[in-house]
Design a protein around this motif. Structure first.
Motif, PDB file in Angstrom:
ATOM      1  N   ARG A  79     -14.997 -52.389  84.884  1.00  0.00           N
ATOM      2  CA  ARG A  79     -15.188 -53.085  83.620  1.00  0.00           C
ATOM      3  C   ARG A  79     -13.927 -53.105  82.765  1.00  0.00           C
ATOM      4  O   ARG A  79     -13.672 -54.061  82.054  1.00  0.00           O
ATOM      5  N   HIS A  80     -13.159 -52.016  82.813  1.00  0.00           N
ATOM      6  CA  HIS A  80     -12.048 -51.928  81.857  1.00  0.00           C
ATOM      7  C   HIS A  80     -10.673 -51.972  82.515  1.00  0.00           C
ATOM      8  O   HIS A  80      -9.733 -52.472  81.921  1.00  0.00           O
ATOM      9  N   LEU A  91     -13.003 -33.711  75.098  1.00  0.00           N
ATOM     10  CA  LEU A  91     -11.995 -34.399  75.897  1.00  0.00           C
ATOM     11  C   LEU A  91     -11.030 -33.410  76.533  1.00  0.00           C
ATOM     12  O   LEU A  91     -10.535 -33.646  77.628  1.00  0.00           O
ATOM     13  N   ARG A 105     -18.970 -49.324  66.681  1.00  0.00           N
ATOM     14  CA  ARG A 105     -19.173 -48.959  68.070  1.00  0.00           C
ATOM     15  C   ARG A 105     -19.593 -47.497  68.178  1.00  0.00           C
ATOM     16  O   ARG A 105     -20.456 -47.139  68.989  1.00  0.00           O
ATOM     17  N   TYR A 109     -11.323 -43.143  67.117  1.00  0.00           N
ATOM     18  CA  TYR A 109      -9.956 -42.730  67.464  1.00  0.00           C
ATOM     19  C   TYR A 109      -8.970 -43.013  66.343  1.00  0.00           C
ATOM     20  O   TYR A 109      -9.141 -43.933  65.560  1.00  0.00           O
ATOM     21  N   GLU A 165      -9.998 -43.952  78.009  1.00  0.00           N
ATOM     22  CA  GLU A 165     -10.477 -42.619  77.651  1.00  0.00           C
ATOM     23  C   GLU A 165     -11.769 -42.722  76.842  1.00  0.00           C
ATOM     24  O   GLU A 165     -12.700 -41.942  77.043  1.00  0.00           O
ATOM     25  N   ALA A 166     -11.819 -43.713  75.951  1.00  0.00           N
ATOM     26  CA  ALA A 166     -13.031 -43.882  75.145  1.00  0.00           C
ATOM     27  C   ALA A 166     -14.233 -44.156  76.034  1.00  0.00           C
ATOM     28  O   ALA A 166     -15.336 -43.676  75.771  1.00  0.00           O
ATOM     29  N   ALA A 185     -22.529 -37.199  75.063  1.00  0.00           N
ATOM     30  CA  ALA A 185     -21.733 -38.385  74.726  1.00  0.00           C
ATOM     31  C   ALA A 185     -22.481 -39.265  73.735  1.00  0.00           C
ATOM     32  O   ALA A 185     -21.888 -39.889  72.868  1.00  0.00           O
ATOM     33  N   PRO A 239     -25.131 -37.796  79.969  1.00  0.00           N
ATOM     34  CA  PRO A 239     -24.727 -38.624  78.833  1.00  0.00           C
ATOM     35  C   PRO A 239     -25.273 -38.149  77.486  1.00  0.00           C
ATOM     36  O   PRO A 239     -24.925 -38.719  76.464  1.00  0.00           O
ATOM     37  N   ASP A 249     -11.073 -52.246  74.282  1.00  0.00           N
ATOM     38  CA  ASP A 249     -10.567 -53.035  75.398  1.00  0.00           C
ATOM     39  C   ASP A 249     -10.173 -54.428  74.907  1.00  0.00           C
ATOM     40  O   ASP A 249     -11.025 -55.174  74.421  1.00  0.00           O
ATOM     41  N   HIS A 269     -14.580 -43.127  79.166  1.00  0.00           N
ATOM     42  CA  HIS A 269     -14.945 -41.853  79.796  1.00  0.00           C
ATOM     43  C   HIS A 269     -15.692 -40.967  78.818  1.00  0.00           C
ATOM     44  O   HIS A 269     -16.670 -40.312  79.167  1.00  0.00           O
ATOM     45  N   LEU A 270     -15.207 -40.957  77.581  1.00  0.00           N
ATOM     46  CA  LEU A 270     -15.848 -40.130  76.558  1.00  0.00           C
ATOM     47  C   LEU A 270     -17.300 -40.557  76.370  1.00  0.00           C
ATOM     48  O   LEU A 270     -18.171 -39.738  76.101  1.00  0.00           O
ATOM     49  N   MET A 271     -17.539 -41.852  76.563  1.00  0.00           N
ATOM     50  CA  MET A 271     -18.901 -42.365  76.415  1.00  0.00           C
ATOM     51  C   MET A 271     -19.725 -42.053  77.657  1.00  0.00           C
ATOM     52  O   MET A 271     -20.843 -42.533  77.784  1.00  0.00           O
ATOM     53  N   SER A 272     -19.139 -41.288  78.579  1.00  0.00           N
ATOM     54  CA  SER A 272     -19.790 -40.860  79.824  1.00  0.00           C
ATOM     55  C   SER A 272     -20.104 -42.027  80.750  1.00  0.00           C
ATOM     56  O   SER A 272     -21.024 -41.944  81.554  1.00  0.00           O
ATOM     57  N   ILE A 273     -19.335 -43.089  80.664  1.00  0.00           N
ATOM     58  CA  ILE A 273     -19.490 -44.188  81.620  1.00  0.00           C
ATOM     59  C   ILE A 273     -18.872 -43.743  82.951  1.00  0.00           C
ATOM     60  O   ILE A 273     -17.762 -43.232  82.965  1.00  0.00           O
ATOM     61  N   PRO A 274     -19.605 -43.923  84.057  1.00  0.00           N
ATOM     62  CA  PRO A 274     -19.100 -43.447  85.352  1.00  0.00           C
ATOM     63  C   PRO A 274     -17.770 -44.103  85.720  1.00  0.00           C
ATOM     64  O   PRO A 274     -17.532 -45.262  85.395  1.00  0.00           O
ATOM     65  N   SER A 292      -8.326 -48.096  71.222  1.00  0.00           N
ATOM     66  CA  SER A 292      -9.570 -47.607  71.804  1.00  0.00           C
ATOM     67  C   SER A 292     -10.530 -48.746  72.115  1.00  0.00           C
ATOM     68  O   SER A 292     -11.641 -48.500  72.578  1.00  0.00           O
ATOM     69  N   ARG A 314     -21.024 -31.331  78.147  1.00  0.00           N
ATOM     70  CA  ARG A 314     -20.610 -32.712  78.351  1.00  0.00           C
ATOM     71  C   ARG A 314     -20.734 -33.111  79.816  1.00  0.00           C
ATOM     72  O   ARG A 314     -21.076 -34.251  80.136  1.00  0.00           O
ATOM     73  N   HIS A 350     -25.325 -48.895  77.633  1.00  0.00           N
ATOM     74  CA  HIS A 350     -25.096 -47.693  78.435  1.00  0.00           C
ATOM     75  C   HIS A 350     -26.114 -46.606  78.125  1.00  0.00           C
ATOM     76  O   HIS A 350     -26.603 -45.929  79.020  1.00  0.00           O
ATOM     77  N   PHE A 351     -26.431 -46.443  76.866  1.00  0.00           N
ATOM     78  CA  PHE A 351     -27.383 -45.393  76.502  1.00  0.00           C
ATOM     79  C   PHE A 351     -28.808 -45.932  76.396  1.00  0.00           C
ATOM     80  O   PHE A 351     -29.722 -45.195  76.016  1.00  0.00           O
TER      81      PHE A 351
END
Ligand SMILES: Nc1ncnc2c1ncn2[C@@H]1O[C@H](COP(=O)(O)OP(=O)(O)OP(=O)(O)O)[C@@H](O)[C@H]1O
Ligand code: SF4
Ligand SMILES: [Mg+2]
Lengths: 338, 302
Positions: free
Chosen positions: B209-210, A80, A182, A113, B194-195, A106, A103, A121, B197-202, A119, A99, A136-137
């Motif tokens: 989404r967020h 980060l 998660r 966190y 930030e989480a 990641a 991905p 939503d 972004h950390l997950m490499s989501i564009p 952390s 990084r 996502h992955f």
């Protein structure tokens, strides 16, 4: 099934440790305290000369007083933040570079966190939150998503119907579990966790610790774990790194370090925590110096009971002390001293 | 060391969850009981809405039907709110006026909110000189009260209902941009962004989404609150004679028309004035109620 995906994915360079920090520094530019209307900035050394290496499958506890730089170190390991000096490597290559490549990193390195609720939503259900990394992955086909979410919830000890809830309707411990579920969703090989169990009641804490230990031992997950609690550290982690004012002052096998601390600060921490599974109370007499104005020489010299004259002029670096241990002290304690 | 303490974590049971879903929905339902003023205001606002929607069926007369025989009659059985100087039935005009007021209010607020969302998002997300330029633009717009701004836009656009909607809508872009930007700034530094972004989501996906959902909701609350402001501004424009053109049954226009006769036919101004005041009060009570009830901060604090 998690084990083989994890091991096949992290094939490159067997010899290099997963993470290696070489003389890492992190300087934040901040306003001088007490002067709010100035553009002038001073450097705050949150990390200073950090040396650390984390082997594959290792479990490392980061321990230290508030403000010692634990979170900063973890953020750097997760990619980060970039170090302002020194090198932070992942399998021998700069973390930020790896990084940025895609991905893969990641997916491999998941983070829990310190502020678990923040952390997540608040406008997504628990199910959607856990499904996000799955999708996502591309971990599972869409049809199996719901089942997998249920499995992950079960694994962290939440009922399947928690998937329909919102984080605001969950207790602190449940939110922590969701954050862990998660993080586990992407089937990472490394889990970095910032105080993942502190502030929870004893039974919840114990349940999560059992889970993490199982993951660590059965799945071979590499664990970097910040805690205030020496009991948690010794239960969960084979290695310990004790931080003071931005530097790792002692590191080694947890039991060895806690039984016979070599650094006076480690000894003081140990002495201040007579009983385990309790956060360290007021650890030490004396004020912790401001990171804006580090003491000359050894950074612990202002509070060190063993301080001698040379401590105020020479800054000890982390150096080996046999048997996988290292200490940053000019006059390390002999085992008999404690 | 301390093996007894570390080796056997106590068997843990799941701590009770937060408030159960039923309890929450019970809480939601009882808002009408907990907030009597809100309920009354909501009923009044709904009545206006219905009257506006079914105006042709509710109004006793054609709102623009002039009658030489019935000029400036005080309230009576035939004309409950009296008639104006052209012999038009004031009650019918007030009912049709609700149409204009609500249509102008709602659509202009939507224009303002849409513009504010775009500018506020751009400013909040861009940073750097783009943000600086946008904020100076917003500041210069915001420095003027929306009425003055709306007058300026009318001067450019000309008169008519559609022009009023656009002018009032544009005059509200500034305040909306400001709140959207403030929300974006607050949301984008939160852990979950930030989480992601950390997950490499564009980044675009993170915004969609967020960030957007966390900004849209407070914006929707703002929309309900600001409808009354839009109605007031549009009525003021008509009152000044530069908004909607006669003989449109617009409240502001009616108040202005009755002004000359206020000493001997006070109902001509008073009736539309009362209709306007009542709607504004009802709308702002409803808006406040919604905000307090669904404020994300109080909700998140659970
Ligand atoms: N973004 C930042 N900007 C400026 N200073 C920072 C920033 N992040 C951390 N610091 C400073 O760096 C030092 C180390 O902070 P860090 O959060 O790493 O401590 P910590 O060991 O995690 O503490 P805690 O146990 O309270 O979480 C502190 O003095 C903190 O004020
Ligand atoms: S170097 Fe000196 S002051 Fe620093 S910890 Fe060791 S004995 Fe104490
Ligand atoms: Mg921290």
């Amino acid at each position: 099934m998690m084990l083989d995906t994890a091991t096949t994915r992290t094939a490159p360079s067997r010899t290099a440790p997963i993470f290696e920090l070489i003389e890492v520094e992190k300087v934040f530019q901040v306003r001088p305290p007490g002067r709010r209307f100035t553009r002038e900035k001073v450097g705050l050394r949150a990390l200073d000369g950090v040396r650390l290496s984390v082997e594959k499958g290792a479990s490392l506890a980061l321990v230290g007083e508030s403000g010692s730089g634990k979170s900063t170190l973890l953020r750097m390991v997760a990619g980060l933040d970039a170090p302002s000096g020194g090198r932070a490597l992942y399998h021998g290559r700069p973390i930020r570079e790896v990084r940025a490549e895609g991905p893969g990193f990641a997916r491999d390195v998941a983070m829990v966190y310190q502020d678990a609720r923040g952390s997540l939503d608040p406008r997504m259900t628990v199910g959607a939150l856990i499904a996000e990394p799955l999708r996502h992955f591309g971990i599972v086909p869409k049809a199996q998503e719901e089942t997998r979410v249920g499995e992950l919830l079960e694994r962290v000890g939440l009922p399947a119907d928690a998937a329909k809830r919102y984080p605001s309707g969950l207790s602190g411990g449940q939110v922590r579990r969701v954050a862990i579920a998660r993080a586990l969703a992407s089937e990472p090989s490394v889990l970095v966790a910032d105080e993942a169990v502190s502030g929870l009641d004893v039974s919840t804490q114990a349940q999560l610790l059992t889970l993490l230990r199982k993951l660590q031992q059965e799945m071979g997950i590499t664990l970097v774990f910040i805690t205030h609690d020496l009991g948690v550290a010794s239960y969960l982690c084979e290695q310990i790194a004790i931080m003071y004012l931005g530097r790792i002052v002692e590191t080694g096998p947890t039991d060895a370090v806690l039984n016979a601390p070599a650094h006076p600060y480690a000894a003081a921490l140990r002495g201040a925590a007579p009983r385990f599974f309790e956060p360290i109370p007021e650890p030490l007499p004396g004020e912790i110096p401001s990171p804006l104005d580090l003491p000359k020489g050894c950074r612990f010299s202002t509070r060190c009971p063993m301080a001698q004259d040379d401590c105020r002029t020479r800054d000890p670096q982390l150096g080996t002390l046999g048997a996988g241990r290292a200490v940053a002290c000019l006059h390390p304690l002999a085992p008999s001293d404690t | 060391m301390s093996a007894e303490a570390t080796n056997a974590p106590a068997p843990a049971t799941l701590p009770p969850a937060g408030p159960a879903p039923q309890a929450q929905s019970r809480k939601r339902r009882s808002i009408f009981v907990r907030r009597p003023f809100f309920t009354v205001a909501l009923v009044i606002a709904a009545a206006y809405l219905l009257a506006a929607a079914f105006a042709p069926h509710v109004a006793p007369y054609d709102p623009v039907l002039q009658s030489m025989d019935a000029m400036m009659q005080p309230p009576s059985g035939a004309h409950p709110l009296g008639t104006d100087s052209y012999g038009q039935d004031i009650l019918s005009r007030v009912i049709f006026g609700a149409r204009y007021a609500l249509v102008i209010g709602i659509f202009s607020v939507l224009i303002g909110a849409a513009g504010g969302l775009v500018i506020g998002l751009a400013a909040g997300l861009s940073g750097g000189w783009v943000e600086w330029a946008l904020m100076r633009l917003i500041d210069s717009i915001l420095a003027l009260p929306s009425l003055i701004l709306a007058v300026a836009f009318i001067a450019i656009l000309g008169q008519g209902v559609d022009k009023v909607v656009i002018a009032v809508g544009l005059s509200m872009v500034g305040p909306f941009s400001r709140t959207v930007r403030a929300d974006v700034m607050q949301v984008k530094v939160q852990g979950f962004v930030e989480a992601a972004h950390l997950m490499s989501i564009p980044s675009l996906q993170v915004i969609r989404r967020h960030i957007l959902p966390n900004v849209i909701f407070p914006l929707a609350v703002q929309v309900t609150i600001r409808i009354s402001e839009a109605i007031l501004v549009s009525s003021s424009l008509s009152f000044l004679g530069i908004g909607v053109t006669p003989p449109t049954p617009d409240w502001g226009l009616m108040i202005a028309e009755g002004r000359d006769f206020v000493s001997f036919a006070p109902w001509m101004s008073a009736m539309p004035g009362f209709a306007l005041a009542l709607l504004l009060i009802a709308l702002s009570i409803v808006g406040d109620g919604i905000r307090e009830e669904y404020d994300p901060k109080s909700r998140r604090g659970a």
